[in-house]
Scaffold this active site. Structure first.
Site, PDB file in Angstrom:
ATOM      1  N   GLU A 120      -2.806  -4.826  -3.152  1.00  0.00           N
ATOM      2  CA  GLU A 120      -3.371  -5.636  -4.015  1.00  0.00           C
ATOM      3  C   GLU A 120      -3.326  -4.842  -5.614  1.00  0.00           C
ATOM      4  O   GLU A 120      -3.034  -5.527  -6.284  1.00  0.00           O
ATOM      5  CB  GLU A 120      -4.761  -6.127  -3.896  1.00  0.00           C
ATOM      6  CG  GLU A 120      -4.936  -6.963  -2.370  1.00  0.00           C
ATOM      7  CD  GLU A 120      -5.234  -6.026  -1.078  1.00  0.00           C
ATOM      8  OE1 GLU A 120      -5.738  -6.527  -0.019  1.00  0.00           O
ATOM      9  OE2 GLU A 120      -4.831  -4.855  -1.263  1.00  0.00           O
TER      10      GLU A 120
ATOM     11  N   TYR B  56      -6.158  11.231   0.903  1.00  0.00           N
ATOM     12  CA  TYR B  56      -6.500  10.179   1.176  1.00  0.00           C
ATOM     13  C   TYR B  56      -7.133   9.320  -0.078  1.00  0.00           C
ATOM     14  O   TYR B  56      -6.606   8.136  -0.395  1.00  0.00           O
ATOM     15  CB  TYR B  56      -7.476   9.958   2.434  1.00  0.00           C
ATOM     16  CG  TYR B  56      -6.692  10.035   3.561  1.00  0.00           C
ATOM     17  CD1 TYR B  56      -5.714   9.416   4.045  1.00  0.00           C
ATOM     18  CD2 TYR B  56      -7.317  11.070   4.560  1.00  0.00           C
ATOM     19  CE1 TYR B  56      -4.909   9.647   5.255  1.00  0.00           C
ATOM     20  CE2 TYR B  56      -6.563  11.409   5.677  1.00  0.00           C
ATOM     21  CZ  TYR B  56      -5.435  10.483   5.844  1.00  0.00           C
ATOM     22  OH  TYR B  56      -4.989  10.505   7.371  1.00  0.00           O
TER      23      TYR B  56
ATOM     24  N   CYS C 135     -10.766  -3.745  -4.534  1.00  0.00           N
ATOM     25  CA  CYS C 135      -9.668  -4.652  -4.915  1.00  0.00           C
ATOM     26  C   CYS C 135     -10.195  -6.016  -5.214  1.00  0.00           C
ATOM     27  O   CYS C 135      -9.629  -6.760  -6.171  1.00  0.00           O
ATOM     28  CB  CYS C 135      -8.515  -4.935  -3.717  1.00  0.00           C
ATOM     29  SG  CYS C 135      -7.450  -3.386  -3.871  1.00  0.00           S
TER      30      CYS C 135
ATOM     31  N   CYS D 200      -3.861   0.381  -2.684  1.00  0.00           N
ATOM     32  CA  CYS D 200      -3.823  -0.753  -2.042  1.00  0.00           C
ATOM     33  C   CYS D 200      -2.687  -1.603  -2.473  1.00  0.00           C
ATOM     34  O   CYS D 200      -2.349  -1.580  -3.679  1.00  0.00           O
ATOM     35  CB  CYS D 200      -5.194  -1.458  -2.118  1.00  0.00           C
ATOM     36  SG  CYS D 200      -6.502  -0.465  -1.458  1.00  0.00           S
TER      37      CYS D 200
ATOM     38  N   GLU E 213       0.299   5.278   0.561  1.00  0.00           N
ATOM     39  CA  GLU E 213      -0.583   6.323   1.319  1.00  0.00           C
ATOM     40  C   GLU E 213      -0.370   7.667   0.490  1.00  0.00           C
ATOM     41  O   GLU E 213       1.172   7.920  -0.065  1.00  0.00           O
ATOM     42  CB  GLU E 213      -0.857   6.380   2.668  1.00  0.00           C
ATOM     43  CG  GLU E 213      -1.421   5.121   3.084  1.00  0.00           C
ATOM     44  CD  GLU E 213      -1.579   5.210   4.725  1.00  0.00           C
ATOM     45  OE1 GLU E 213      -2.244   4.209   5.327  1.00  0.00           O
ATOM     46  OE2 GLU E 213      -0.739   6.185   5.476  1.00  0.00           O
ATOM     47  N   ASN E 214      -1.382   8.491   0.543  1.00  0.00           N
ATOM     48  CA  ASN E 214      -1.107   9.836  -0.046  1.00  0.00           C
ATOM     49  C   ASN E 214      -1.841  10.949   1.061  1.00  0.00           C
ATOM     50  O   ASN E 214      -2.763  10.367   1.587  1.00  0.00           O
ATOM     51  CB  ASN E 214      -1.690   9.954  -1.389  1.00  0.00           C
ATOM     52  CG  ASN E 214      -1.369  11.247  -2.260  1.00  0.00           C
ATOM     53  OD1 ASN E 214      -1.959  12.355  -1.814  1.00  0.00           O
ATOM     54  ND2 ASN E 214      -0.235  11.133  -2.940  1.00  0.00           N
ATOM     55  N   ALA E 215      -1.338  12.092   1.189  1.00  0.00           N
ATOM     56  CA  ALA E 215      -1.945  13.018   2.126  1.00  0.00           C
ATOM     57  C   ALA E 215      -3.232  13.424   1.690  1.00  0.00           C
ATOM     58  O   ALA E 215      -4.191  13.460   2.503  1.00  0.00           O
ATOM     59  CB  ALA E 215      -1.085  14.297   2.012  1.00  0.00           C
TER      60      ALA E 215
ATOM     61  N   CYS F 253     -10.002  -4.877   0.005  1.00  0.00           N
ATOM     62  CA  CYS F 253     -11.135  -4.134   0.223  1.00  0.00           C
ATOM     63  C   CYS F 253     -12.130  -4.607  -0.928  1.00  0.00           C
ATOM     64  O   CYS F 253     -11.797  -5.402  -1.981  1.00  0.00           O
ATOM     65  CB  CYS F 253     -10.908  -2.750   0.086  1.00  0.00           C
ATOM     66  SG  CYS F 253     -10.148  -2.307  -1.534  1.00  0.00           S
TER      67      CYS F 253
ATOM     68  N   ASN G  23       0.850  -1.102   0.186  1.00  0.00           N
ATOM     69  CA  ASN G  23      -0.084  -0.024  -0.113  1.00  0.00           C
ATOM     70  C   ASN G  23       0.972   1.351   0.000  1.00  0.00           C
ATOM     71  O   ASN G  23       1.999   0.891   0.660  1.00  0.00           O
ATOM     72  CB  ASN G  23      -1.064   0.011   1.083  1.00  0.00           C
ATOM     73  CG  ASN G  23      -0.359  -0.053   2.331  1.00  0.00           C
ATOM     74  OD1 ASN G  23       0.591  -0.844   2.753  1.00  0.00           O
ATOM     75  ND2 ASN G  23      -0.882   0.768   3.445  1.00  0.00           N
TER      76      ASN G  23
END
Length: 134
Positions: free
Chosen positions: A56, A49, A90, A54, A45-47, A87, A43
């Site tokens: 996957e 969101y 995914c 993910c 992430e990014n500020a 999720c 995964n």
């Protein structure tokens, strides 16, 4: 066919490199293709969101970028008390490249925690065969 141990190692190793500064919830995923190759993703992430990725999705993208198109098995590696399953988005993404009976394994630091098929995680799914031309 690729061993479950090789999938576990690939997912565990990539999970350690996940970029999760906000949630601190790192996930790794590894795909075995029908040809026996393994592709992993973590995964990111990014500020902002909604634009995170993910694990996957990363593994699927790596598989497709390498010219493969069929998932033979998948393993998702995460920590915590609850199972870390794909999720909903995914699950649908996996469905594009996998059959309903494709095995999906869920693991944590101590090993495999549960085994599913794609169909058990995404019953009555909509997939490429729904759009097949006659």
């Amino acid at each position: 066919m690729t061993s479950l141990d090789a999938l576990f190692e690939a997912a565990r190793d990539v999970q350690a490199r996940a970029y999760a500064p906000y949630s601190r919830f790192k996930v790794g995923a590894a795909i075995a293709t029908e040809s026996g190759r393994i592709f992993a993703g973590c995964n990111v992430e990014n500020a902002a969101y909604p634009v995170g990725t993910c694990a996957e999705a990363g593994a699927v993208a790596a598989m497709v970028a390498a010219g493969e198109s069929r998932i033979a098995a998948m393993l998702v590696f995460g920590e915590g008390d609850q199972l870390v399953t794909p999720c909903g988005a995914c699950r649908q993404r996996i469905r594009e490249f996998a059959e309903p009976q494709t095995p999906l394994h869920v693991a944590g630091p101590d090993g495999i925690r549960a085994d599913f098929t794609l169909e058990s995680l995404l019953p009555f799914s909509f997939g490429p065969d729904n759009l097949a031309r006659s």
